[in-house]
Design an enzyme around this catalytic site. Structure first.
Site, PDB file in Angstrom:
ATOM      1  N   GLY A 195       0.855  -1.188   0.000  1.00 24.46           N
ATOM      2  CA  GLY A 195       0.000   0.000   0.000  1.00 24.46           C
ATOM      3  C   GLY A 195       0.888   1.233   0.000  1.00 24.46           C
ATOM      4  N   ARG A 196       0.337   2.326   0.513  1.00 23.69           N
ATOM      5  CA  ARG A 196       1.076   3.602   0.475  1.00 23.69           C
ATOM      6  C   ARG A 196       2.376   3.526   1.270  1.00 23.69           C
ATOM      7  NH1 ARG A 196      -4.810   5.919   1.423  1.00 23.69           N
ATOM      8  NH2 ARG A 196      -4.701   4.079   2.728  1.00 23.69           N
ATOM      9  N   HIS A 230       5.464   0.080  19.253  1.00 17.39           N
ATOM     10  CA  HIS A 230       4.444   0.542  18.296  1.00 17.39           C
ATOM     11  C   HIS A 230       4.544   2.063  18.109  1.00 17.39           C
ATOM     12  CE1 HIS A 230       0.348  -0.807  16.515  1.00 17.39           C
ATOM     13  NE2 HIS A 230       0.837   0.223  15.829  1.00 17.39           N
ATOM     14  N   ILE A 254       6.447  -3.782  10.888  1.00 19.38           N
ATOM     15  CA  ILE A 254       5.830  -2.515  11.332  1.00 19.38           C
ATOM     16  C   ILE A 254       4.337  -2.548  11.001  1.00 19.38           C
ATOM     17  CG2 ILE A 254       7.902  -1.088  11.180  1.00 19.38           C
ATOM     18  CD1 ILE A 254       6.703  -0.001   8.490  1.00 19.38           C
ATOM     19  N   ARG A 288       1.306  -5.203  11.922  1.00 21.28           N
ATOM     20  CA  ARG A 288       0.433  -5.478  13.058  1.00 21.28           C
ATOM     21  C   ARG A 288       0.909  -6.741  13.739  1.00 21.28           C
ATOM     22  NH1 ARG A 288      -1.254  -1.214  13.340  1.00 21.28           N
ATOM     23  NH2 ARG A 288      -3.391  -0.431  13.410  1.00 21.28           N
ATOM     24  N   GLU A 331       0.023  -7.240  22.059  1.00 19.33           N
ATOM     25  CA  GLU A 331       0.642  -6.067  22.688  1.00 19.33           C
ATOM     26  C   GLU A 331      -0.388  -5.323  23.551  1.00 19.33           C
ATOM     27  OE1 GLU A 331       1.740  -4.301  18.813  1.00 19.33           O
ATOM     28  OE2 GLU A 331       0.472  -2.589  19.366  1.00 19.33           O
TER      29      GLU A 331
HETATM   30  C1  GLV Z   1      -0.630   2.333  13.561  1.00 20.99           C
HETATM   31  O1  GLV Z   1      -0.301   1.216  13.759  1.00 20.99           O
HETATM   32  C2  GLV Z   1      -1.675   2.716  12.679  1.00 20.99           C
HETATM   33  O2  GLV Z   1      -2.408   1.825  12.206  1.00 20.99           O
HETATM   34  O3  GLV Z   1      -1.826   3.905  12.416  1.00 20.99           O
END
Ligand code: GLV
Length: 327
Positions: free
Chosen positions: A156-157, A287, A238, A240, A269
């Site tokens: 994605g972005r 996170h 990074i 989930r 978490e």
């Molecule tokens: C952070 O994990 C978000 O989804 O913005």
């Protein structure tokens, strides 16, 4: 005239609370710990809106117990804390915070990749422990980043932002796998080549996970996938918690089946699998991928703007389930 009541379920910037107070009666949970489900339900009584952070689960039981709720605005781009079908069925709108965090989160993906590949935290612990009188030619020798192969799972972005940094900033060969392939223009823009998942796992020197969590991405990286990676590879999550099987990863790190991992998100978490806390070849952060002052403020403002816009004008800015409003 009484103003609509909302709950802000986590501490946020005072100026955002002020902005919300111009429109609503605001109940602000300012404690550092999240509200347990029963307390969240109690605090939501009589509230038409809520500002959440992604750690408050919005499910059928909560919705049934809070029938006045009309909108939940997540201060996060991910919204796997929402049971979207349950919300839509009850005409409760959910919103998230896309775009405002893309580049900041991509920066952090790279920060974690660099810290992991170049063993930054491990070497800092060594220095702080006063061990620097020892020296070896291979002390904290890590993996090369520039010129290596960057693999991205989920495009994605944020994935595209990481690809651009790798291709244009570090001269990396970038490969990716995603549910759907990017257009040739987007692929060219971020210098990335589409491969199947098996090739991604086998070829990546650094594998970055940026896919959304869902039932189908649960444990997308487990023992079987790690076994297909290079023993010199690093794995960066990074995305989930739950996308990686953290127990299997801890075993693989201990047995050096891969070189190292960098993790910003964890299964269950804020609890972290205890074995991850004891292996040296892992960089752990709580996170924080979107955590710059400017970006966190932009996220909070967007969540607040969604509440104001929807509850005063009937239109949300970034809805995740516009179908909830279908006539
Ligand atoms: C952070 O994990 C978000 O989804 O913005």
């Amino acid at each position: 005239m009484t103003r609509p009541a909302i709950l802000v379920a986590r501490p946020v910037f005072p100026q955002v609370i002020e902005l919300l107070r111009q429109h609503f009666e605001v109940d602000h949970h300012a404690g550092d710990n999240g509200l347990p489900p029963a307390e969240l339900i109690a605090r939501l009584q009589g509230k038409v809106g809520a500002l959440t952070t992604g750690s408050e689960r919005i499910d059928a039981a909560l919705l049934d117990a809070c029938p006045q709720l009309r909108i939940v605005a997540n201060m996060a781009v991910g919204f796997n804390n929402f049971d979207v079908p349950a919300m839509s069925a009850r005409r409760v709108l959910g919103t998230n915070t896309p775009d405002v965090l893309t580049e900041t989160t991509a920066d952090f993906g790279f920060a974690l990749l660099m810290a992991t590949a170049r063993r930054v935290t491990e070497s800092e612990h060594f220095l702080r422990a006063g061990l620097w009188t020892q020296w070896r030619y291979d002390m904290f020798a890590g993996a090369e980043v520039h010129g290596s192969t960057l693999g991205i799972l989920g495009m994605g972005r944020i994935g595209q932002g990481i690809a651009r940094r790798g291709a244009h900033g570090f001269g990396m060969k970038v490969i990716y796998h995603n549910r759907s392939r990017l257009s040739p223009e987007l692929e060219a823009g971020c210098g990335a080549r589409y491969v199947d998942k098996a090739e991604l796992l086998a070829q990546a020197d650094h594998l970055v996970l940026v896919l959304p969590y869902s039932a189908s991405s649960h444990h997308a990286i487990g023992a079987a996938e790690i076994a297909q990676m290079k023993p010199t590879a690093t794995l960066i999550n990074i995305a989930r918690g739950g996308i990686v099987d953290d127990a299997a990863l801890a075993v693989a790190l201990r047995e050096r089946r891969i070189a190292a991992a960098g993790l910003d998100v964890f299964e269950g978490e804020p609890t972290v699998h205890p074995d991850l806390l004891t292996v040296p070849n892992v960089v752990l952060t709580p996170h924080i991928a979107s955590a710059t002052v400017a970006t966190r403020l932009a996220m909070a403002r967007l969540a607040a703007d969604n509440l104001v816009s929807y509850l005063t004008r009937g239109q949300a800015l970034t809805p995740v389930n516009p179908q909830a409003l279908a006539p």
